[in-house]
Structures are given as structure tokens and as C-alpha cells.
Enzyme design. Structure first.
Site, PDB file in Angstrom:
ATOM      1  N   LYS A  91     -13.952   1.313  15.737  1.00  0.00           N
ATOM      2  CA  LYS A  91     -12.704   0.539  15.613  1.00  0.00           C
ATOM      3  C   LYS A  91     -11.972   0.485  16.946  1.00  0.00           C
ATOM      4  O   LYS A  91     -11.407  -0.532  17.328  1.00  0.00           O
ATOM      5  CB  LYS A  91     -11.817   1.196  14.544  1.00  0.00           C
ATOM      6  CG  LYS A  91     -10.684   0.341  14.053  1.00  0.00           C
ATOM      7  CD  LYS A  91      -9.995   0.967  12.851  1.00  0.00           C
ATOM      8  CE  LYS A  91     -10.695   0.688  11.545  1.00  0.00           C
ATOM      9  NZ  LYS A  91     -10.006   1.244  10.376  1.00  0.00           N
ATOM     10  N   ASN A 129       0.844  -1.196   0.000  1.00  0.00           N
ATOM     11  CA  ASN A 129       0.000   0.000   0.000  1.00  0.00           C
ATOM     12  C   ASN A 129       0.881   1.248   0.000  1.00  0.00           C
ATOM     13  O   ASN A 129       2.108   1.153  -0.042  1.00  0.00           O
ATOM     14  CB  ASN A 129      -0.968  -0.027   1.192  1.00  0.00           C
ATOM     15  CG  ASN A 129      -0.210  -0.096   2.506  1.00  0.00           C
ATOM     16  OD1 ASN A 129       0.550   0.788   2.834  1.00  0.00           O
ATOM     17  ND2 ASN A 129      -0.416  -1.193   3.255  1.00  0.00           N
ATOM     18  N   ASP A 180      -4.624  -6.242   5.232  1.00  0.00           N
ATOM     19  CA  ASP A 180      -5.621  -7.111   5.884  1.00  0.00           C
ATOM     20  C   ASP A 180      -5.584  -8.522   5.314  1.00  0.00           C
ATOM     21  O   ASP A 180      -5.976  -9.470   5.980  1.00  0.00           O
ATOM     22  CB  ASP A 180      -7.024  -6.518   5.692  1.00  0.00           C
ATOM     23  CG  ASP A 180      -7.182  -5.226   6.489  1.00  0.00           C
ATOM     24  OD1 ASP A 180      -6.639  -5.163   7.606  1.00  0.00           O
ATOM     25  OD2 ASP A 180      -7.824  -4.285   5.980  1.00  0.00           O
TER      26      ASP A 180
HETATM   27  N1  CTP Z   1      -3.659  -3.072  12.409  1.00  0.00           N
HETATM   28  C1  CTP Z   1      -2.899  -4.129  12.849  1.00  0.00           C
HETATM   29  N2  CTP Z   1      -2.977  -5.324  12.197  1.00  0.00           N
HETATM   30  C2  CTP Z   1      -3.799  -5.483  11.144  1.00  0.00           C
HETATM   31  C3  CTP Z   1      -4.584  -4.395  10.676  1.00  0.00           C
HETATM   32  C4  CTP Z   1      -4.480  -3.186  11.337  1.00  0.00           C
HETATM   33  O1  CTP Z   1      -2.132  -3.981  13.811  1.00  0.00           O
HETATM   34  N3  CTP Z   1      -3.845  -6.646  10.535  1.00  0.00           N
HETATM   35  C5  CTP Z   1      -3.591  -1.798  13.150  1.00  0.00           C
HETATM   36  C6  CTP Z   1      -3.011  -0.645  12.372  1.00  0.00           C
HETATM   37  O2  CTP Z   1      -1.612  -0.542  12.585  1.00  0.00           O
HETATM   38  C7  CTP Z   1      -3.771   0.531  12.958  1.00  0.00           C
HETATM   39  C8  CTP Z   1      -5.118  -0.026  13.328  1.00  0.00           C
HETATM   40  O3  CTP Z   1      -4.921  -1.439  13.447  1.00  0.00           O
HETATM   41  O4  CTP Z   1      -3.192   0.981  14.159  1.00  0.00           O
HETATM   42  C9  CTP Z   1      -6.221   0.235  12.359  1.00  0.00           C
HETATM   43  O5  CTP Z   1      -5.842  -0.078  11.048  1.00  0.00           O
HETATM   44  P1  CTP Z   1      -6.864   0.075   9.856  1.00  0.00           P
HETATM   45  O6  CTP Z   1      -6.194  -0.382   8.613  1.00  0.00           O
HETATM   46  O7  CTP Z   1      -7.477   1.435   9.890  1.00  0.00           O
HETATM   47  O8  CTP Z   1      -8.001  -0.896  10.320  1.00  0.00           O
HETATM   48  P2  CTP Z   1      -8.363  -2.340   9.947  1.00  0.00           P
HETATM   49  O9  CTP Z   1      -8.339  -3.153  11.180  1.00  0.00           O
HETATM   50  O10 CTP Z   1      -7.540  -2.826   8.830  1.00  0.00           O
HETATM   51  O11 CTP Z   1      -9.884  -2.153   9.505  1.00  0.00           O
HETATM   52  P3  CTP Z   1     -10.515  -1.716   8.097  1.00  0.00           P
HETATM   53  O12 CTP Z   1      -9.436  -1.869   7.059  1.00  0.00           O
HETATM   54  O13 CTP Z   1     -11.624  -2.659   7.920  1.00  0.00           O
HETATM   55  O14 CTP Z   1     -10.959  -0.309   8.271  1.00  0.00           O
END
Ligand code: CTP
Length: 422
Positions: free
Chosen positions: A361, A232, A301
Site C-alpha cells: 500500500k 465505519n 472507498d
Molecule cells: N485513504 C485516503 N482516501 C481514500 C482511502 C484511503 O486518503 N479514499 C487513506 C487513509 O486515510 C489511510 C490510507 O489511505 O491513510 C490507507 O487507507 P486504507 O483504508 O487502509 O486503504 P485503502 O486505500 O482504502 O485500501 P483497501 O481498503 O483496499 O485496503
């Protein structure tokens, strides 16, 4: 007194050649830069420039020996201020340059500081302008030693360094490496950029003194085959800025980083990883004893479940490869759910309904504080605007450089951090 000093007008109204940035990290700081007689004096020229670039005003005072290496005219041109070398300099109205020059200074930084100069300061000697200025100061003193490795390791030098430290002097470095004399070892003056960094750190409030902090930053890279992958747009800038600000605030910092083009902040230990699962393993390996976990990484993810160990080849009429995806572990949620784990701060990347989505979240991941990027397309930019969301509600940190925001955020985190490790 050298020619350049003698011929200067004596006025400090010469415009500074570098317009100090109002929002620089040293904005409003007045520094007296002392230069003593070592070959590293040439690095003090860049140092003078870089300190000003960060917003400081720099007044230079040199020893006679320093002027054998660099002329006063160089520093005068770089700082736009007259340079002083002589305790009897007639340009100071009351005839007391040894006192006047350091009044109003926020710190004296001596770089390079020779073994001889440190010995003088350790013993309270004051036989020239700079040593007198140092003895008569009412501000902190920072010294950047620069000498041959044998001089540095000499028992007398080490005794003097210990005395300086005991007297509250900040000793910056020295570094190790190739020396002007051709030998290799300890005693090299830190580079100008490192000294600037240490000076900024010196002035930062020590809100995380004695704390241990783990930060994740950057993107993750999920392989498709040995030469391709999914990643990303995260540059890592915000996470690196936060790791740096935590270290400036006095913490011991480990930075677990996905692939970025950034250098590790000075004094921060970086652990390089690629995929989300590698990031989780590195976080788990570093977690023991951490007081604070700040998850800034943009973790993928999904990973490719059927990644190939060989490069995928196009085949005639074969069509695109059928990729299958598996969900990656949630690193933040797994750390937040650990009994006795560190205080956890998450970041939220949202494209709409930031406040509602981020609050949701925060609860789902079980973290006390979640930080949202206000506005989109923050990736790779040098500035940002943040929304802090905790159980009490929201706070905004208005748009500023990521460096400035990181320092402000560290202050906000420090206020919320439990006194004892939770
Ligand atoms: N994060 C993490 N591990 C993952 C995904 C996210 O530790 N597999 C952490 C990121 O470092 C950040 C927070 O969770 O501090 C939120 O990340 P974000 O990408 O906004 O959220 P997601 O959990 O991926 O949710 P979504 O993509 O569905 O919004």
C-alpha cells in the site's frame, strides 16, 4: 499563616490522595503550583487534581490574598502535601522555604496570576514567599493571568506581560468571556483542563517547531438519502491524538475531521466534513504551505452513486432499494502525487498480512511512511500498537495509550521529515 497551615504536621509524607499514573503525560514531573489572590483561585483546585491525574506531583504555595479565596486545607487535602504561605515557615529544616520549595521542581505554574503578581515578577520584586520563590527559581515559570478586562488591557499590565515574555516566562491565556465582576472580555483564566493541556504542551519536545501540519481523522459518511448513510467504526481518537501531539511539538495544525464525538484539541483548527469528497475538497483548500500531511481518516472507498434527495420509503412488495456505488477519490494518493507537496504519512487498516499489505500500500500510494495498526479491533479503543513501514524496513511502537503512541509517532515522523519542505 492560616490555621490549616499552622496545624499541619510539617511532614510531606502524607499520602497523595490521587495515585499518580505511571504512564501519565506528566509522570515524573514535579510542579510548584503558585496560587495568588483572584476569584479564579477556585479553578486552581481542579487544576491541582488534574495535574496529579496526569502523573505530576504538585506542591502548592499561596499568597496571603489567595487564602482569602480558598483555604490552605483544601489544597493540602487535594495534594496530600502541606501548603506554604509564609517566607518564614519553620517547617523547612534550613529555614529557607523561598529557595527549597522550588528546588527539584520542573516548573513553577502560577494560576491564577493576578495583575499585581505579574507586575511584581516583571520588576523582580520579592516581598512574600511566592514572589521570592519565583525570583529564586532555577526552573521555567508559567503564569495563567486572571483579572478584569480593564486591568488586563491597562498599559502597565501589557508592558509587564511583554517583559515577562521577553524574560522567557510562558504566559498561558488569558481567555475571553464572562467575568466574575459581571463584565465580558479578555482576562478570564483558562479552564483547568486547558491549563493542564498547555502544561503538557510546554514540556513536549518541539520537534515540529515552525512546521505546518494537516491531519485527516475520523470516518466519512456517505449518504444514501437525507436520513441514512454508510459509515465505519472509526472513532477519530488516533487522528485527534496525532493532531494534538503535532501541536504539542510546536506545529501549526489543521485537522480535517469526519463526524466524531470528540472535541478539537486545544490550539488545533478543525474543519468539519462528512463525505470523502468533502474531505478531499477541504484537504485541497488547506494544502498550500503544509510541510506534513498525516492521513489517519478511515475514508469510505465507495459512495452511493444514486443517493436520493428524498427519504426512501418502503413500498408494498417493492423490495430493498437498488444502491449503486461509485469509487471515492483517494485523498492520500492524490496529495502524495502532487509535485512539491508535503511529506505524506498514511495509515493502513488491514485485517491480515499487515506487513506485506502495508508495504504494498505504501508503494502504491507513493508515500514515504505508512503506519499500520497491529492487531484488529483498534476502532474506538484508547490504546493501540503500531508498525511503521518505510523504504528502510519496519519499526514497532509497542502497545500504549493512543496519546502516548501519538507523541512517539510524531518523534518518528520528525526524524524523517526533510529539513526543507519537499
Ligand atoms: N485513504 C485516503 N482516501 C481514500 C482511502 C484511503 O486518503 N479514499 C487513506 C487513509 O486515510 C489511510 C490510507 O489511505 O491513510 C490507507 O487507507 P486504507 O483504508 O487502509 O486503504 P485503502 O486505500 O482504502 O485500501 P483497501 O481498503 O483496499 O485496503
Amino acid at each position: 499563616m492560616t490555621d490549616a497551615t499552622a496545624s499541619s504536621s510539617g511532614s510531606s509524607s502524607v499520602p497523595s490522595p490521587i495515585a499518580p499514573p505511571a504512564d501519565g503525560e506528566l509522570a515524573g514531573r514535579h510542579l510548584l503550583l503558585g496560587v495568588t489572590g483572584g476569584v479564579a483561585a477556585f479553578k486552581a483546585c481542579e487544576l491541582a487534581r488534574e495535574l496529579q491525574r496526569r502523573g505530576a506531583t504538585v506542591q502548592v504555595a499561596m499568597t496571603d490574598a489567595a487564602t482569602k479565596f480558598i483555604g490552605t486545607a483544601t489544597f493540602q487535602a487535594l495534594t496530600g502535601r502541606p501548603v506554604y504561605t509564609d517566607a518564614w515557615d519553620g517547617r523547612i529544616d534550613n529555614g529557607m522555604p523561598h529557595i527549597d520549595l522550588s528546588r527539584g521542581a520542573d516548573a513553577i505554574l502560577v494560576a491564577p496570576a493576578t495583575a499585581d503578581f505579574m507586575a511584581k515578577v516583571a520588576h523582580g520584586l520579592a516581598d512574600d514567599l511566592l514572589s521570592t520563590l519565583v525570583l529564586a527559581r532555577d526552573c521555567p515559570l508559567l503564569v495563567a493571568p486572571a483579572m478584569n478586562r480593564q486591568m488586563w488591557s491597562a498599559a502597565a499590565t501589557q508592558r509587564n506581560v511583554a517583559t515577562l515574555r521577553a524574560d522567557g516566562v510562558a504566559v498561558l491565556g488569558p481567555g475571553a468571556g464572562e467575568q466574575a465582576c459581571g463584565e465580558t472580555g479578555d482576562g478570564r483564566m483558562l479552564e483547568a483542563q486547558q491549563l493542564v493541556e498547555e502544561t503538557i504542551a510546554f514540556f513536549a519536545p518541539k520537534q515540529l517547531a515552525g512546521r505546518r501540519v494537516l491531519v485527516t481523522a475520523g470516518p466519512t459518511f456517505e449518504p444514501i438519502d437525507p436520513v441514512r448513510g454508510i459509515t465505519n467504526l472509526s472513532s477519530g481518537k488516533m487522528g485527534y491524538a496525532i493532531a494534538r501531539a503535532c501541536r504539542h511539538a510546536g506545529a501549526e495544525v489543521v485537522l480535517v475531521s469526519g463526524p466524531t464525538a470528540l472535541d478539537a484539541p486545544l490550539g488545533v483548527r478543525r474543519v468539519d466534513v462528512r463525505s470523502a469528497r468533502e474531505m478531499l475538497a477541504a484537504v485541497q483548500a488547506e494544502l498550500a504551505g503544509q510541510d506534513l500531511f498525516v492521513a489517519v481518516a478511515a475514508v469510505a472507498d465507495w459512495r452511493v452513486a444514486n443517493a436520493s434527495t428524498r427519504k426512501l420509503k418502503k413500498t408494498e412488495g417493492g423490495g430493498p432499494p437498488a444502491l449503486e456505488f461509485a469509487q471515492n477519490p483517494d485523498i492520500l494518493a492524490s496529495v502524495a502525487s502532487m509535485p512539491g507537496g508535503p511529506y505524506c504519512v498514511g495509515f493502513a487498516a488491514e485485517t491480515e498480512d499487515l506487513e506485506a499489505n502495508a508495504q504494498d500500500k505504501r508503494r502504491r500510494k507513493g508515500v514515504p511512511l505508512l503506519v499500520g495498526n497491529i492487531g484488529q479491533a483498534t476502532f474506538g479503543r484508547d490504546d493501540n500498537e503500531l508498525l511503521l513501514i518505510d523504504a528502510q524496513g519496519t519499526t514497532t511502537l509497542p502497545r500504549a495509550s493512543k496519546t502516548r503512541l501519538a507523541a512517539a509517532l510524531v518523534g518518528e515522523i520528525a526524524r524523517r521529515l526533510p529539513q526543507a519542505r519537499c
